[in-house]
Design an enzyme around this catalytic site. Structure first.
Site, PDB file in Angstrom:
ATOM      1  N   HIS A  88       0.815  -1.214   0.000  1.00 29.91           N
ATOM      2  CA  HIS A  88       0.000   0.000   0.000  1.00 29.91           C
ATOM      3  C   HIS A  88       0.853   1.270   0.000  1.00 29.91           C
ATOM      4  CE1 HIS A  88       0.344  -0.092   4.538  1.00 29.91           C
ATOM      5  NE2 HIS A  88       0.362   1.215   4.352  1.00 29.91           N
ATOM      6  N   ASP A 119       0.300  -7.542   1.567  1.00 29.21           N
ATOM      7  CA  ASP A 119       0.700  -6.143   1.720  1.00 29.21           C
ATOM      8  C   ASP A 119       2.216  -5.975   1.775  1.00 29.21           C
ATOM      9  OD1 ASP A 119       0.498  -3.443   1.834  1.00 29.21           O
ATOM     10  OD2 ASP A 119      -0.317  -3.328   3.860  1.00 29.21           O
ATOM     11  N   SER A 202       4.722   2.958   7.753  1.00 37.08           N
ATOM     12  CA  SER A 202       4.477   1.757   6.965  1.00 37.08           C
ATOM     13  C   SER A 202       5.697   1.365   6.152  1.00 37.08           C
ATOM     14  CB  SER A 202       3.300   1.978   5.999  1.00 37.08           C
ATOM     15  OG  SER A 202       2.076   1.844   6.668  1.00 37.08           O
TER      16      SER A 202
END
Length: 350
Positions: A88, A119, A202
């Site tokens: 993402h 992911d 992230s």
């Protein structure tokens, strides 16, 4: 509990803060009490030295990734310039600017492959600099609740930031929020941590005190009662064992060839019952020779249970499958034209 990805940052507010370490003391009297008081500062100093050593060892391997309209983090995987991050974070982009911990001029990188189902993604520097330091990835299966960890990344665009906490839980199954037409990945065996994870973290590193990356920070929990604001101290990281499995395949083959993820081989949607509450997953289509098709499940059937787990939504089905492996045999209960049926299914691979 909801979770939110930690990718985008549109504003940065910097607040100066200090880290206060306090030692533990025990009740006592006489000389033993005095020696306990004197020992505490030494213990604090030892822990601080451990923190600083880990940061010196690992932070040079953590980078900031500029994916056009968003910022995220990444971890140098090898000296050839491969960097692991979240799917993402890269989104639909194919080229990126990468800034190392030294803060020198941004380097360019290209996407190798993205694997949204877990992911994870791998990008590669076009011209890896000499002395590029790869991080050491540890064994996440050995992570223990209460273990001290550090989270490293670029929260809110603040590159080379470090926060500290503990492993709060292991073996969490977490479903990501839907976005940009994606159903959101459901990821099993995630590490839960109290180390602060904010937008931009992230794809960074969750590190133990042996300077080993044991997870890739990916999600922060949100509290619906706070308007989906961040729930402090609840973050999740993809375990390093899964990271290594996926990344090694991408580097070798350019894609994931063996997901290790169980699948029914259906396209489905959540359906509501007479009370307007989620009541199962309606099968819209089945893959030819897929697990469901081989077991006789057809389009129009409504799946209500996988093994002993009740199924009410697509998310609950994904979470149930995340705990299984390809080749496992399980019972699937479904409704066809108002009649309940149960069949044995040998699960396929995603």
């Amino acid at each position: 509990m909801n979770v939110s990805r930690t990718r985008n940052a549109t504003a940065v507010v910097v607040v100066a803060a200090g880290l206060l370490l306090s030692g533990c003391s025990s009740s006592g009297s006489g000389n033993s009490g005095e020696s306990t008081t004197q020992a505490a500062p030494m213990a604090e100093g030892d822990l601080q030295d451990d923190y600083q050593k880990v940061i010196e060892n690992v932070l040079p391997s953590v980078v900031q990734i500029d994916a056009s309209d968003s910022l995220g983090s990444g971890v140098v995987y090898d000296d050839k310039g491969h960097i692991v991050t979240n799917a993402h974070v890269v989104g639909k982009e194919r080229t990126f600017k990468v800034t190392t911990a030294t803060g020198e001029q941004a380097l360019t990188a290209e996407l190798v492959s993205s694997y949204p189902e877990q992911d994870l993604a791998v990008i590669k520097l076009d011209d890896p600099p000499s002395g590029l330091k790869a991080a050491e990835f540890g064994d996440s299966t050995k992570a223990k609740v209460g273990q001290i960890v550090l989270a490293m990344g670029s929260p809110l665009g603040l590159s080379s930031s470090v926060t500290q906490g503990i492993v709060s839980a292991t073996g969490r199954t977490v479903s990501e929020p839907r976005s940009e037409g994606s159903a959101g990945a459901t990821i099993a065996n995630m590490l839960q941590t109290s180390a602060a994870i904010n937008p931009g973290n992230s794809g960074g590193a969750l590190v133990n005190l042996d300077s080993e990356v044991i997870g890739i920070p990916t999600l922060a929990a949100t509290d619906p009662q706070m308007g989906d604001g961040a729930a402090p101290g609840i973050g999740f990281a993809i375990p390093s064992s899964m990271v290594k499995t996926v990344v090694d395949q991408i580097i070798k083959d350019g894609e994931v060839t063996d997901s290790g993820r169980a699948a029914l081989g259906i396209t489905g949607r959540t359906v509501l019952g007479d009370d307007y509450k989620p009541a199962g997953v309606a099968v819209a289509d089945t893959q030819k020779d897929g697990a469901a098709a081989k077991a006789g499940i057809e389009a129009g059937d409504i799946i209500t249970k996988l093994g002993d787990t009740g199924i009410t939504t697509i998310t609950s089905l994904s979470e149930a499958l995340a705990g299984e492996k390809p080749g496992d045999k399980t019972e699937v209960t479904y409704t066809r034209q108002g009649a309940d049926k149960t069949v044995d299914v040998t699960l396929g691979e995603m």
